[in-house]
Design a protein around this motif. Structure first.
Motif, mmCIF file in Angstrom:
data_model
loop_
_atom_site.group_PDB
_atom_site.id
_atom_site.type_symbol
_atom_site.label_atom_id
_atom_site.label_comp_id
_atom_site.label_asym_id
_atom_site.label_seq_id
_atom_site.Cartn_x
_atom_site.Cartn_y
_atom_site.Cartn_z
ATOM 1 N N UNK A 20 -51.416 -26.767 36.711
ATOM 2 C CA UNK A 20 -50.254 -26.415 37.535
ATOM 3 C C UNK A 20 -50.648 -25.468 38.673
ATOM 4 N N UNK A 21 -51.366 -24.410 38.296
ATOM 5 C CA UNK A 21 -51.717 -23.414 39.310
ATOM 6 C C UNK A 21 -52.575 -24.043 40.393
ATOM 7 N N UNK A 22 -53.512 -24.868 39.954
ATOM 8 C CA UNK A 22 -54.425 -25.528 40.873
ATOM 9 C C UNK A 22 -53.658 -26.429 41.847
ATOM 10 N N UNK A 23 -52.730 -27.220 41.274
ATOM 11 C CA UNK A 23 -51.973 -28.153 42.119
ATOM 12 C C UNK A 23 -51.110 -27.406 43.132
ATOM 13 N N UNK A 24 -50.350 -26.414 42.653
ATOM 14 C CA UNK A 24 -49.456 -25.718 43.573
ATOM 15 C C UNK A 24 -50.273 -24.955 44.608
ATOM 16 N N UNK A 25 -51.397 -24.381 44.159
ATOM 17 C CA UNK A 25 -52.271 -23.694 45.102
ATOM 18 C C UNK A 25 -52.750 -24.645 46.189
ATOM 19 N N UNK A 26 -53.117 -25.855 45.778
ATOM 20 C CA UNK A 26 -53.559 -26.860 46.737
ATOM 21 C C UNK A 26 -52.464 -27.195 47.736
ATOM 22 N N UNK A 27 -51.252 -27.344 47.226
ATOM 23 C CA UNK A 27 -50.126 -27.651 48.114
ATOM 24 C C UNK A 27 -49.958 -26.544 49.143
ATOM 25 N N UNK A 28 -50.046 -25.296 48.679
ATOM 26 C CA UNK A 28 -49.886 -24.174 49.602
ATOM 27 C C UNK A 28 -50.952 -24.240 50.699
ATOM 28 N N UNK A 29 -52.190 -24.477 50.273
ATOM 29 C CA UNK A 29 -53.290 -24.494 51.220
ATOM 30 C C UNK A 29 -53.088 -25.575 52.274
ATOM 31 N N UNK A 30 -52.747 -26.778 51.793
ATOM 32 C CA UNK A 30 -52.526 -27.887 52.717
ATOM 33 C C UNK A 30 -51.395 -27.561 53.690
ATOM 34 N N UNK A 31 -50.289 -27.066 53.129
ATOM 35 C CA UNK A 31 -49.124 -26.799 53.968
ATOM 36 C C UNK A 31 -49.429 -25.681 54.954
ATOM 37 N N UNK A 32 -50.160 -24.641 54.477
ATOM 38 C CA UNK A 32 -50.425 -23.499 55.343
ATOM 39 C C UNK A 32 -51.353 -23.888 56.492
ATOM 40 N N UNK A 33 -52.263 -24.837 56.213
ATOM 41 C CA UNK A 33 -53.177 -25.282 57.268
ATOM 42 C C UNK A 33 -52.421 -26.002 58.367
ATOM 43 N N UNK A 34 -51.336 -26.647 57.957
ATOM 44 C CA UNK A 34 -50.620 -27.462 58.928
ATOM 45 C C UNK A 34 -49.545 -26.681 59.665
ATOM 46 N N UNK A 35 -49.419 -25.398 59.350
ATOM 47 C CA UNK A 35 -48.316 -24.660 59.956
ATOM 48 C C UNK A 35 -48.457 -24.641 61.466
#
Lengths: 416, 478
Positions: B461-476
């Motif tokens: 869970x932590x890994x997946x949500x962390x990944x989502x954050x990273x992807x989303x933050x890169x695209x900001x």
């Protein structure tokens, strides 16, 4: 008014967010109700199977017996509380109290407290039934549907204009909220009504249940309406509403429960068993009179047959079983009373929390509340004394053993 | 690095100015502290009470007068399960199962008088424990704090300025994450305090710190979910609505759904039901009270041959005791077969329930915390097995006394008159056969091993949500 309503229905049909919550409510209700119906069917099947097994087991056990005493010793009797035709909506105490027992004429206190264990995780987490849905989940869905009715208009700066055009503010907000709540209520209740039809629930119970569900939603509507009047951003409103939900659905019930249980201690169950066991086992070492005297006090009609010669007799054996029960009776009575008293106070405390109130009201309608479980226990006690009433007049005068008479053994009738 | 701490500090400043945040945090803190103190108090009291009861039960057994040994088999004994130290954080299944068992010959009783049966019923959620609060309430607090973390910058237009100044979305997200992590760290202190206290009471360091680590991961998952929503969703109310829905779904709906599903898919009969089926089989084994039961013919022939005598009266040992001992052994085998079957089914149900953790971190953390605290279903099953071993042991030791220390002649004549009944007793020193029973939780390594699945699920869970954050933050972008 009608015009307002049709307009709002049109609006709702285009509001994707609202439609999502409504669809979710409907799906959850279908799931909760189908789980309930399946579980009730399973319980009925179990009962039917056990009644059959029990009869054949008893016939088998009685075969070849030569004394009343040994017949009573080996013959078990199945007792049960069948699920009501509305139990599918609220499993309530059926998950934590046993609803079936097999008992025989030995001391009842050693048998009636036996737990019919199922997976302990079930009791811990709880079941997803309709009562839980309507009492705990539906309010949250209602909050999510209504929290930004006004605030959304405020954020888009239409609020004051809308209110001014409408003349009086109720003309806008009431139809808007009403349409949503009506849709939510109907979507939640439709599956319940279908299941009630399938299960043959009586109309009065179905109507009462619907009334409770509506009342619960109405209370939450009033709460939401009251909070929504505050001129604040939607996220602050939503936060406050969730806070209120937490307070009313979780914290108030938990505090009430803790207070009630501290104020009404139940006797330690272990004490009941311990006393029971000491009395019954201690009797072997006591003079026969010490058992027969208190026994005769309860059964004066058997006075003439209460003389025990020799170290062993079945009637003495059953007498000390009963004396064991007599000795424990005050404690057992206290245990029963404390449970009832806790339940009575929980009735009052439920007024503080719409969640507790709805859940308890559903359990009452479904016959799965604490009181219903105690009624079942009373039925078991009643049946056990019928057994004694059947055997004692045969066993004590040492009547000739006659297996044909066993056809008249009392029949357990579940409480209705 | 400096930018990140500055962003975090700014976030904190904003929180401290928000009344709603302060009030929410204070309420949660007070609830946590009060519940922890009350639960710790109750559990430590129960712990010493159960131990006292266990010792008292042993003393009572030893002090029984001279008796026929079979009377002692029925007199029986008790096994108690004191709550382990970490139960003051996570009482687990104890309230549902009951914590004491009456042990006697020929029967396997269930643990009786579970607290739940006599509880005041106020709806499904009404028991508050520290573990519950951590599982249910803290995620909500993190949602309230975190739903607008990123959004706020977007709404107030500061996002554009910061990006223009050369900050990246990832750095910004990191700063926000640090701010939330500090909140999590602060709210972990009650749990850490309980963990330290439990180590003081004899809990192992390993289990206590694993529990702390597990809950830290769980709270980080929720913090990360809130942060991710605040990055991806563009409107504050929608972000909060989504997060509340996520909470409602994972914390309230999925666990109960999982319970219903696992009980519907794997049918485990209740004890009364399986007992009835067993009883039919048991009748074939014969009644151990009745040495004349035809079921014992073969045994009789065998024993007579072994001792080279013609009649059971000539045996140097007590035939009735032999029958009692043999039938107890056979019956116990049967009882154990059924109870093992039942426990296996229940364990399967629990495993299935645990797998639902993939859809709900609440399930994973609650399993993890019960397992690490030693208050899970598996520990209850072990208690049942160990108390059964204790039962079989003392019953067979008493049967051995019956075989060796009571003559057959005295035994069959025990009901002739008062004097003969006195002769059919053995001296009470024979009751010393009872072993002391002190139930202890699994070793910490074992518990950690059992918690492996839940721990893995939480990590995923932590890994997946962390990944989502990273992807989303890169695209900001703006």
């Amino acid at each position: 008014m009608f015009r307002h309503m049709t307009r709002e229905i049109r609006f709702l049909a285009k509001d994707r967010g609202a439609l999502f919550w409504l669809l979710l409510a409907f799906t959850l209700s279908v799931i909760a109700v189908s789980f309930g119906v399946t579980e009730v069917r399973e319980q009925r099947e179990t009962i039917a199977a056990l009644i059959k097994e029990d009869a054949s087991d008893r016939a088998n056990a009685l075969k070849g017996q030569e004394e009343w005493g040994s017949a009573a010793y080996y013959a078990f009797h199945f007792t049960y509380a069948p699920p009501s035709d509305f139990a599918f909506a609220a499993m309530g105490q059926r998950d934590s109290s046993p609803w079936k027992h097999r008992i025989r004429m030995l001391a009842l206190e050693g048998q009636i407290h036996e737990a019919d264990t199922r997976n302990a995780n079930f009791g811990l987490v709880g079941r997803f039934d309709f009562a839980f849905l309507i009492a705990s989940v539906a309010p949250l869905l209602l909050i999510l549907l209504l929290y930004d009715l006004r605030a959304a208009e405020r954020t888009s700066r239409r609020h004051d204009l809308l209110v001014a055009t409408a003349g009086y503010s109720l003309a806008i907000w009431f139809p808007r909220a009403f349409v949503r709540i009506a849709a939510l209520t109907i979507l939640l209740l439709l599956p319940l009504w279908s299941a009630a039809l399938i299960e043959g629930t009586s109309l009065t119970i179905t109507l009462q249940a619907s009334g409770i569900a509506m009342a619960a939603l109405l209370i939450w509507w009033i709460i939401v309406e009251w909070v929504n009047r505050i001129d604040a951003s939607p996220s602050i409103l939503l936060t406050s509403l969730i806070g209120l939900w937490l307070a009313l659905a979780i914290i108030v019930p938990a505090i009430s429960k803790a207070v009630i249980e501290t104020n009404n201690p139940v006797p330690d169950g272990g004490e009941i068993l311990l006393l029971q066991r000491e009395t019954v086992n201690g009797a072997w070492d006591l003079p026969k009179d010490a058992t027969m005297k208190p026994f005769i006090a309860q059964h004066p009609e058997l006075r003439d047959y209460a003389k025990i010669d020799g170290p062993w007799a079945w009637k003495w054996y059953y007498a000390f079983q009963q004396v064991g029960d007599q000795k424990v009776a005050p404690l057992a009575q206290q245990y029963r009373k404390a449970r009832l008293e806790r339940d009575r106070q929980a009735d009052l405390a439920a007024f503080l929390s719409p969640t507790s109130f709805a859940e308890r009201a559903f359990e009452k309608l479904a016959g799965t509340d604490t009181r219903a479980m105690i009624v079942y226990e009373d039925a078991v006690r009643g049946f056990h004394s019928e057994l004694r009433a059947f055997y004692y007049p045969l066993m004590f005068p040492e009547a000739q053993y006659n297996p044909a008479l066993l056809n008249n053994l009392p029949n357990y009738v579940p409480p209705s | 690095m400096n930018a990140i701490t500055r962003i975090a500090r700014e976030e904190w400043r904003l929180w401290m100015r928000s009344k709603i945040v302060i009030v929410a945090a204070l309420i949660v803190a007070v609830l946590l502290i009060v519940t922890s103190v009350l639960t710790a108090d109750r559990i430590t009291a129960e712990q010493s009470q159960r131990l006292d009861q266990q010792i008292a039960a042993e003393k009572t057994f030893f002090s029984q007068p001279d008796r026929h040994p079979h009377r002692m088999v029925h007199y029986g004994h008790y096994a108690f399960r004191p709550p382990p130290p970490l139960a003051m954080f996570e009482p687990g299944v104890d309230a549902v199962t009951g914590q004491s068992i009456f042990l006697e010959g020929h029967r396997q009783n269930t643990a009786m008088f579970a607290d739940n049966k006599a509880a005041a019923d106020l709806g499904g959620f009404s028991a508050l424990t520290p573990a519950n609060l951590y599982q249910l309430l803290l995620p909500l607090l993190l949602i309230v704090l975190g739903n607008a973390l990123f959004l706020r910058e977007r709404e107030s237009g500061t996002l554009a300025v910061m990006l223009a100044q050369g900050q990246t979305g990832v750095k910004l997200a990191l700063g926000k994450a640090v701010a939330l992590l500090m909140v999590i760290a602060i709210f972990m202190t009650p749990l850490i305090a309980i963990a330290i206290y439990s180590v003081n009471l004899g809990e192992s360091m390993l289990a206590a710190s694993a529990l702390v680590a597990g809950y830290s991961v769980y709270l980080c998952i929720w913090g990360a979910i809130a942060l991710a929503a605040s990055i991806i969703i563009k409107q504050r109310a929608v972000s909060l609505g989504f997060l509340i829905f996520a909470w409602l779904f994972t914390a309230m709906i999925v666990p109960r759904f999982a319970i219903n599903t696992s009980s519907a898919v794997i049918y485990a009969p209740g004890k009364i039901e399986s007992d009835l089926i067993m009883l039919a089989e048991q009748r074939k084994l014969g009644d151990g009270h009745n040495a004349a039961d035809p079921a014992f013919q073969q045994l009789q022939a065998q024993v007579l041959e072994q001792y080279g005598v013609e009649k059971i009266e000539d045996l140097p040992i007590n035939w009735r005791g032999v029958v009692a001992s043999n039938s107890e052994a056979e019956l116990t085998q049967l009882l154990n077969r059924y109870s093992e079957e039942r426990m296996t089914l229940e364990a399967k149900q629990s495993h299935m329930f645990d797998l639902f953790g993939l859809g709900s971190p609440s399930i994973a953390i609650s399993s993890l915390s019960r397992t690490l605290a030693g208050t899970d279903l598996a520990t209850h099953h072990r208690f049942l097995r160990e108390s059964e071993a204790l039962r079989f042991d003392f019953v067979q030791s008493l049967n051995k006394v019956h075989v060796e220390r009571l003559s057959y002649a005295d035994d069959i004549n025990r009901n002739v008159d008062a004097a003969s009944s006195m002769r059919a007793r053995v001296n009470s020193d024979a009751w010393q056969v009872l072993d002391a029973f002190r139930f202890a939780p699994d070793s910490p390594q074992q518990r950690l091993g059992n918690a492996g699945l839940s721990l893995t699920i939480l990590a995923i869970w932590l890994f997946m949500v962390g990944g989502v954050i990273l992807l989303a933050a890169k695209r900001v972008k703006l």
